[in-house]
Write an enzyme that holds these catalytic residues in place. Sequence first.
Site, PDB file in Angstrom:
ATOM      1  N   GLU A 434       1.003  -1.270   0.254  1.00  0.00           N
ATOM      2  CA  GLU A 434       0.019   0.023   0.140  1.00  0.00           C
ATOM      3  C   GLU A 434       0.954   1.237   0.008  1.00  0.00           C
ATOM      4  OE1 GLU A 434      -2.633   0.336   3.518  1.00  0.00           O
ATOM      5  OE2 GLU A 434      -3.076   2.441   2.977  1.00  0.00           O
ATOM      6  N   ASP A 507      -1.284  -1.006   5.646  1.00  0.00           N
ATOM      7  CA  ASP A 507      -1.010  -0.385   6.963  1.00  0.00           C
ATOM      8  C   ASP A 507      -2.117  -1.000   8.002  1.00  0.00           C
ATOM      9  OD1 ASP A 507       0.766   1.465   6.101  1.00  0.00           O
ATOM     10  OD2 ASP A 507      -0.697   3.131   5.389  1.00  0.00           O
ATOM     11  N   ASP A 509      -4.330  -0.064   9.795  1.00  0.00           N
ATOM     12  CA  ASP A 509      -5.562   0.975   9.977  1.00  0.00           C
ATOM     13  C   ASP A 509      -6.801   0.410   9.257  1.00  0.00           C
ATOM     14  OD1 ASP A 509      -4.882   2.056   7.649  1.00  0.00           O
ATOM     15  OD2 ASP A 509      -4.183   3.442   8.241  1.00  0.00           O
ATOM     16  N   ASP A 511      -8.030   2.020   6.425  1.00  0.00           N
ATOM     17  CA  ASP A 511      -7.859   2.085   5.035  1.00  0.00           C
ATOM     18  C   ASP A 511      -6.991   0.773   4.687  1.00  0.00           C
ATOM     19  OD1 ASP A 511      -8.905   4.293   4.045  1.00  0.00           O
ATOM     20  OD2 ASP A 511      -7.169   5.322   3.635  1.00  0.00           O
TER      21      ASP A 511
END
Length: 648
Positions: A434, A507, A509, A511
Site C-alpha cells: 500500500e 497499513d 488501520d 484504510d
Amino acid sequence: MTSKYEAKDIVVLEGLDAVRLRPGMYIGTTGPKGFHHILWEIVDNAIDEISSGFGSTITITLNTDGSATVEDDGRGIPVDIHPTMKKSGVEVVYTTLHAGGKFNTSNYKFSGGLHGVGASVTNALSEWCDVTVSRNGKVYNMRFESLEGPDGKVHGGQVVKPLSEVGKSKTTGTKVTFLPDERIFGKQQFSFEAISKRARELAFLNKNLKIKVIDNISSSEETFHFEGGIADFAKYLVEGKTKLYDQPIYIEKEDDDFKMELALIYTDSYTESCFSYVNNIPTTEGGTHETGAKSAITKVFNDYARSSGFLKEKEANFLGEDFREGMTIVLSVKMNNVQFEGQTKTKLGNPEARVKVESLAVKGFQEFLANKKSSSVVNVILEKARGAAKTREAARRAKELSRAKNSADNFNLVGKLAASSSKNREKAELFIVEGDSAGGSAKQGRDRSFQAILPLRGKPLNAEKKRIDQVLGNEEIRTIISALETGIGEDFDISSLRYNKVIILSDADQDGAHIRAILLTFFYRYMRELINDGHVFIGLPPLYKVYKKGYEEYVYSDAELPAATAKAGKGYMIQRYKGLGEMNPDQLFETTMDPEKRTLIQVTIDDAAEAEKMVVTLMGDDIEARKDYISKHANFDRVDAFLNEYKS
Ligand code: 2B7
C-alpha cells in the site's frame, strides 16, 4: 472411581486404544478443529435420528466445567442387548469403532458413519462420557472414563458404570455429556461462535431441525430453525444484495436412495456463487452434483427460452455462464457411498450424482416453469442471461483490448513492478504494498534475488460491484494480473504463476484493512485457486517499537505490548507506527519482509459460506448491513474471517 479400578476391570478396547494412540488418524488434528470434531460426532448421530423422522430438537450446552452436553428428543439409543455383540446398544455405540455398520442401517436411509467415525471416538478421547437414554418409559444411564491401567497407559472409554435404570420418563431421547481429555487436546475451550455458525448451517440444511446452543460460560444462547431450509439459506447469503425476485426457486426431490434439495436466487450482481453439500458436509471444491445442477439450469432455461420465443430462431443458445451471472445457488444432496476427491477432499466424485441431480433438477425446474405464476421470475432470469450474453461479448472484446494494452503497457508496468532477479518460482515472492512511500522502502529494503515489489497507488477497484470488463479496465488490477502471469477467471492457469507467495502489505488501520479486503475480494472472485492453493498471505507489520539505549523490540499487537514493556524494564520508550511508510527500508525488511523474522498470515477459505457472506456484506451496497456486520464482529479486521492459519 479410579481407586476401585483394577487390572481385571480393564477391557482392552483395541479400537479405542488405537484412537488414543493416533488421534490425528480419526479426527485430523488435536487442535481446535479436532477438539470441536468430537462434539460434531455426537451431534451428527442426533441429526441422523431426527432426519429419519424421530424428534425435532437438539440442544448443545457448553458447561462451566469445560464439558459439553448434547441432547435430542429422538427414540433414544437402544438399551437392549445387541444379539451378536452381547452388549447394550448404548455400549456398542460408545465403545465400538464404526458402530454405525453394526447397527441395522435400514433404520437410517443415509446413515452409519457418513460423517466419519462416530461417538466411540469422542468417548475414547474424553476424560469421561455420560450417556442418558429415555426410552420404554424409563431413564437409563451409563458412564465411561479414560483411565490409567496398571500398564501405565491410559485406556479410553472404559465402562465405569454399566447401563442401569435410574428413573421413569414419559418422553424419549438421548443425552450425552463428555469432557474432552486434556491429555489429548491440552487446555482448550469450546467456541460458542464456531459452534453457533455450524449449528446455523445445519439448521439451514435440515429444515425439520431445531437446534439450540447454550453457553453457560458467557451466558449466551442461540436457537436456529429455518422452515424454508436451504431456500432461507440462499436468502441469507444474498442479504445486502439486490434480489431480482423475492423467493428462491426451491426444488426438493427424492429418487430411491438419493435426495436432492436446490435453491436458486438471482441478484443484480455479476458473480456466481454455488454452495453445495453432501450429507451436510460442505463440498467447497464442488464436484459432480454441482455439474449436474448447472447442466440442468442451462438445459431447462434454454429450452424454455427457445420454445417461448424469447430466443429468436437466428439467435444462439445461451451459454451456461450466461445463466450463472448473478446466481446464488444452494445445493444439498444426501446419498450413500460418498467418494470425496480433490486437494482438500471436498469435491464430490461419484459419477451417478451428476446424473441423478441433473434429472431431478430438470424435473423440478420443469414443474416450476409449468406454473403460470412463475412467468415473471422466468422472464427476469432470461433477461439477466441476455444481459450476461451481451456482456460476455463485450468482455471478450475488452479482454482482447486489455491483452493488447497489457503488452503496450508493459513498459509502464515494469516501471512500477520491481521484479526479482532470480526466475526461481518456488522461492519467488510478490509483495503488493500500500502506498508509494512504503513501496519505495520495500524496494530498497528487499532481498532482490527473490522478492518483487508492486506498490499500489490508489485503492484498487472493488471487484464485488463491477462486471469483468470494468474490473479489467482498472489499472491497479491489470497491473496485478500481469505481474502474476496466471490470467484470470476461466483462463486462470495456476501453473503459470510467477510467484509462490503473494503477500499483501497494508497499513494496520481502517484504510489498510479496506485495501486488503478489496484485494482479497478480487482474488476470491477471479483467482480463487490462488487462495485455495495457499499462495496468498497477509504480511503483519509491527504496531510498536519498544526501545531504550542498546535495546529494541518490535511489537505486533496491542495484547503483546504490556509484556514487551515489562521486559524492557525502566526507562523505555514506545514508538507507535501509524503506517508502513514510517519505517525505513532496513526496518521494513527486518520487521515485515525477512523470511527469518516476519509473521505471515496465510489466507484460507475453510468456510466458503462464511467467506461469501463476509465478502457480500463488507463489499456490497447495503451500508446498514455492513455496519451491523462490522459491529457484530468487533472490528473491520474480521475481513480476517478469511484468515485463520498462522504461519511464519
Ligand atoms: C448408528 C447408531 C449410532 N441410535 C439408534 C436409535 C436412536 C438413536 C441412535 C441417537 C446424540 C446425543 C444426544 C434406532 C445409531 C444409534 O439406533 S443415536 N438416537 N441419538 C444420539 O446419539 N444423540 C434407534 C431404532 C430404534 N430406536 C432407536
